[in-house]
Scaffold this active site. Sequence first.
Site, PDB file in Angstrom:
ATOM      1  N   PRO A 166      -0.880   8.276   0.318  1.00 31.71           N
ATOM      2  CA  PRO A 166      -1.905   7.228   0.359  1.00 31.71           C
ATOM      3  C   PRO A 166      -2.449   7.175   1.789  1.00 31.71           C
ATOM      4  CG  PRO A 166       0.060   6.480  -0.806  1.00 31.71           C
ATOM      5  CD  PRO A 166       0.427   7.764  -0.118  1.00 31.71           C
ATOM      6  N   HIS A 192      -6.897 -19.871  -1.660  1.00 33.81           N
ATOM      7  CA  HIS A 192      -5.545 -19.835  -1.086  1.00 33.81           C
ATOM      8  C   HIS A 192      -4.454 -20.112  -2.122  1.00 33.81           C
ATOM      9  CE1 HIS A 192      -7.666 -19.561   2.600  1.00 33.81           C
ATOM     10  NE2 HIS A 192      -6.604 -19.732   3.354  1.00 33.81           N
ATOM     11  N   SER A 195       3.767 -21.711   9.414  1.00 30.49           N
ATOM     12  CA  SER A 195       3.573 -22.134   8.025  1.00 30.49           C
ATOM     13  C   SER A 195       4.588 -21.491   7.097  1.00 30.49           C
ATOM     14  CB  SER A 195       2.179 -21.741   7.531  1.00 30.49           C
ATOM     15  OG  SER A 195       1.194 -22.373   8.287  1.00 30.49           O
ATOM     16  N   ASP A 223      -9.374  13.153   8.941  1.00 27.65           N
ATOM     17  CA  ASP A 223     -10.506  12.226   8.955  1.00 27.65           C
ATOM     18  C   ASP A 223     -10.285  11.087   7.965  1.00 27.65           C
ATOM     19  OD1 ASP A 223     -12.193  13.966  10.677  1.00 27.65           O
ATOM     20  OD2 ASP A 223     -12.187  15.285   8.919  1.00 27.65           O
ATOM     21  N   HIS A 234     -10.753  22.010   0.356  1.00 26.73           N
ATOM     22  CA  HIS A 234      -9.913  20.831   0.631  1.00 26.73           C
ATOM     23  C   HIS A 234      -8.767  20.712  -0.376  1.00 26.73           C
ATOM     24  CE1 HIS A 234      -8.664  16.589   0.806  1.00 26.73           C
ATOM     25  NE2 HIS A 234      -8.825  16.619  -0.510  1.00 26.73           N
ATOM     26  N   GLU A 268      -2.172  -8.037   7.731  1.00 28.53           N
ATOM     27  CA  GLU A 268      -1.147  -8.045   6.678  1.00 28.53           C
ATOM     28  C   GLU A 268      -0.745  -6.638   6.227  1.00 28.53           C
ATOM     29  OE1 GLU A 268      -3.735 -10.106   6.689  1.00 28.53           O
ATOM     30  OE2 GLU A 268      -2.948 -12.141   6.503  1.00 28.53           O
ATOM     31  N   ASP A 296      -6.511 -26.349   0.437  1.00 31.82           N
ATOM     32  CA  ASP A 296      -7.138 -25.065   0.789  1.00 31.82           C
ATOM     33  C   ASP A 296      -7.863 -24.426  -0.393  1.00 31.82           C
ATOM     34  OD1 ASP A 296      -6.796 -24.892   3.500  1.00 31.82           O
ATOM     35  OD2 ASP A 296      -4.802 -23.985   3.365  1.00 31.82           O
ATOM     36  N   HIS A 317      -3.453  21.293  -1.762  1.00 36.52           N
ATOM     37  CA  HIS A 317      -4.521  21.165  -0.766  1.00 36.52           C
ATOM     38  C   HIS A 317      -4.323  22.159   0.372  1.00 36.52           C
ATOM     39  CE1 HIS A 317      -4.211  17.362  -2.919  1.00 36.52           C
ATOM     40  NE2 HIS A 317      -5.457  17.117  -2.600  1.00 36.52           N
ATOM     41  N   HIS A 366       3.662 -20.802   0.116  1.00 36.30           N
ATOM     42  CA  HIS A 366       2.468 -21.414  -0.474  1.00 36.30           C
ATOM     43  C   HIS A 366       2.235 -20.750  -1.831  1.00 36.30           C
ATOM     44  CE1 HIS A 366       2.370 -22.518   3.678  1.00 36.30           C
ATOM     45  NE2 HIS A 366       1.329 -23.314   3.511  1.00 36.30           N
ATOM     46  N   ARG A 371      10.153 -22.898   1.748  1.00 34.77           N
ATOM     47  CA  ARG A 371       9.762 -22.164   2.973  1.00 34.77           C
ATOM     48  C   ARG A 371      10.582 -22.658   4.157  1.00 34.77           C
ATOM     49  NH1 ARG A 371       4.410 -24.852   5.602  1.00 34.77           N
ATOM     50  NH2 ARG A 371       4.625 -26.863   4.592  1.00 34.77           N
TER      51      ARG A 371
HETATM   52  C1  LIG Z   1      -5.838   5.790   0.043  1.00 40.80           C
HETATM   53  C2  LIG Z   1      -6.253   7.110  -0.479  1.00 40.80           C
HETATM   54  N1  LIG Z   1      -7.490   7.258  -0.971  1.00 40.80           N
HETATM   55  C3  LIG Z   1      -7.891   8.440  -1.486  1.00 40.80           C
HETATM   56  C4  LIG Z   1      -7.044   9.501  -1.527  1.00 40.80           C
HETATM   57  C5  LIG Z   1      -7.484  10.817  -2.157  1.00 40.80           C
HETATM   58  N2  LIG Z   1      -7.712  11.801  -1.082  1.00 40.80           N
HETATM   59  C6  LIG Z   1      -6.758  12.674  -0.741  1.00 40.80           C
HETATM   60  S1  LIG Z   1      -7.204  13.637   0.539  1.00 40.80           S
HETATM   61  C7  LIG Z   1      -8.717  12.905   0.626  1.00 40.80           C
HETATM   62  C8  LIG Z   1      -9.708  13.337   1.682  1.00 40.80           C
HETATM   63  C9  LIG Z   1      -9.082  13.315   3.018  1.00 40.80           C
HETATM   64  O1  LIG Z   1      -9.904  13.872   3.974  1.00 40.80           O
HETATM   65  P1  LIG Z   1      -9.269  14.471   5.293  1.00 40.80           P
HETATM   66  O2  LIG Z   1      -8.281  13.544   5.857  1.00 40.80           O
HETATM   67  O3  LIG Z   1     -10.381  14.870   6.168  1.00 40.80           O
HETATM   68  O4  LIG Z   1      -8.456  15.708   4.785  1.00 40.80           O
HETATM   69  P2  LIG Z   1      -8.973  17.205   4.662  1.00 40.80           P
HETATM   70  O5  LIG Z   1     -10.241  17.179   3.884  1.00 40.80           O
HETATM   71  O6  LIG Z   1      -9.150  17.672   6.044  1.00 40.80           O
HETATM   72  O7  LIG Z   1      -7.874  17.887   3.927  1.00 40.80           O
HETATM   73  C10 LIG Z   1      -8.850  11.931  -0.333  1.00 40.80           C
HETATM   74  C11 LIG Z   1     -10.047  11.103  -0.514  1.00 40.80           C
HETATM   75  C12 LIG Z   1      -5.747   9.302  -1.018  1.00 40.80           C
HETATM   76  N3  LIG Z   1      -4.834  10.261  -1.018  1.00 40.80           N
HETATM   77  N4  LIG Z   1      -5.401   8.114  -0.479  1.00 40.80           N
END
Ligand SMILES: Cc1ncc(C[n+]2csc(CCOP(=O)(O)OP(=O)(O)O)c2C)c(N)n1
Length: 658
Positions: free
Chosen positions: A117, A472, A383, A156, A261, A410, A468, A28, A460, A356
């Site tokens: 991620p 749950h 809990s 973004d 990208h 969470e 629940d 990238h 739980h 628990r």
């Molecule tokens: C949770 C998650 N969902 C989807 C992706 C796949 N993915 C990698 S980069 C990206 C776009 C990210 O956009 P941005 O943060 O603006 O990065 P740029 O385009 O500026 O490199 C996606 C959808 C990922 N890495 N993690």
Amino acid sequence: MNKKIEELSIATIRSLCIDETNKAKSGHPGMALGSAPILYTLWTRHLIANPHEPTWFNRDRFVLSAGHASALLYAMLHLSGYDLPLDELKRFRQIDSRTPGHPEYRWTVGVDATSGPLGQGIAQAVGMAMAQESVKANYPEGELIHNHYIYSLCGDGCLQEGLTQEAISLAGHQKLNKLILFYDANQVTLDGALGMSFSEDVKQRFLASEWNVLEVKDGNDIEAIDKAIIEAKKSKEKPTMILVHTIIGFGSKKQGTSAVHGNPLGIEDGHYTKVEVYGFDHPDFFIPEEVTKHFADTFIARGEKAYLDNQKALKKYAEKHQEYLNRFQSLIDLSVTNYLPTVMPDFVEGSSTSTRVASGKALNAYMLSLPNLVGGSADVASSVMTKLEGGVNFGPEARHGHNVNWGIREFGMASAQNGMLLHGGVRTYVGCFLVFADYMKAAIRMAALSHLPAIYLFSHDSIAVGEDGPTHQPIEQLAMLRSIPNLRVIRPCDERETYAAWYQALASTNAPTALILSRQNLPLIATSSAEGLSKGAYVISKEQAKADFIIIATGSEVALAIDAQKKLKELGKDVRVVSMPSWELFAKQDEEYQEEVLSLPLKKRISVEMLTTFGWDRYAAHHMGVDTFGASAPASDVIKKFDFTSDHLVKMIEDILK
Ligand SMILES: Cc1ncc(C[n+]2csc(CCOP(=O)(O)OP(=O)(O)O)c2C)c(N)n1
């Protein structure tokens, strides 16, 4: 500062990013090219770390939340003198290289967190900032030896992820002023213009979450970036977000579009960008000597000096606080075995308690000898029993507090826990109902992948939750957890096994552990054993003479299995009961032991667990489980409805043996 060397350095960084991705034909380049000046400014003017002591505890941390821009991080690490040779940059994204597709902690020197991620990096940075405060506050005059910044870079994409709002909200509430987040606002994501799916005012979101917000209008203006960092470092009360307007793929013919990208520029555009736009007319992977020297004079010199200053501070600290310093140094690497009691407490035979509650007791008992245990739950402390009795709540006014109120976040909680462990100096646990483990799944996976000894308390743990109802009542969550590599899942059957399970969790230094805990009371089983638990499975109730059949049960179902065993005995059937609290620990035993415990063939074994039977085929040919969603009613009625009784188990085994 000499403008020429700055421009040359940034051109070098950008060119390396183009070359890495071009050579790999993958990666990238977009964000890497756009945000290179941000990292250049941070590295050469502010970031404090020592490439020769890469795990130095008091270094600043840097988390590339937008992990896909890894080519940029690798270029920075190489130029800054880390043990990441140029050849590794040439092997970007290739098998076994030190430059994998996304940054991996414990794999590449200088990488402070695994990321990729989207969103998790920011949450990890928040956890790092929390850990730093906790460490600092738990030593007298702790700030003399431990005091640094946590920087992160996101795009973004990270800020579209819901997780980041949990993390941002928490960081603002916790007033984590040492946290500085760069937002590379290039308005483009993978699919195209950000505007197709996002129109919120990000600045307002951060302001509403009690952050400082600064803005840099031109991402190539390093003086403006520098000024913003100086300003951010002054913040006494709030974390800071620096919004930097950048152009994705800066310089490329495709700049400003999603085409750049996640696609290398290619030879032609790469050459054009390097030579025509950056004025960098050199062979691929070329690094001018002046640039190497520039990094040595700035980043490396600053880091080495700061490291030596910190060593001096530690020596001076020892004069006053030697014992604290010993503790401080012994706890950096997450190993706490020296602090764990070696003897188990006495348990009251004939007593009955939920696991628990047993876990809460174990936690409080271990805490007495463990000075750095910090944890809490997502608003279910009473809990899940995650509170340290008499403990203080961790917060801006009480950084020494050990009880963390994570709020109902969470995913943020589990992800920030990863950050706390990445930072080091603390051991942590987080808790919620087992059914909501799904909310945390991606962070649990990250802990397992990053070899972090995170601890999850999931209570739980079956349809016995009762009233629940199915929303749950966990069914498939245990199978989900067991499917995660390097996660140890332990479902103890009574108080003794629960203590032993806690020991296993705390003794781990490189794998997370999930403790699966009951809501309902379970009897103390006279023959349960800590040693047995450490092996993952053991014979908890022997056959009379020669077993006809083996019942394998976990957690709350062990007592039910022993009850069925007694009834079967009256019917002339000789049955063995195996308690199998942990598949993963059992799988680590040698074959001989495994065969000794499960001495009959698969078709002479039944698994008994009040959750999905999914996955149990590996240990038994027959199953008593719950493969549908549960039901809402008092626990005893739900259990009856699903016929989860020893009588039913007896009947199943009789039928099998016929
Ligand atoms: C949770 C998650 N969902 C989807 C992706 C796949 N993915 C990698 S980069 C990206 C776009 C990210 O956009 P941005 O943060 O603006 O990065 P740029 O385009 O500026 O490199 C996606 C959808 C990922 N890495 N993690």
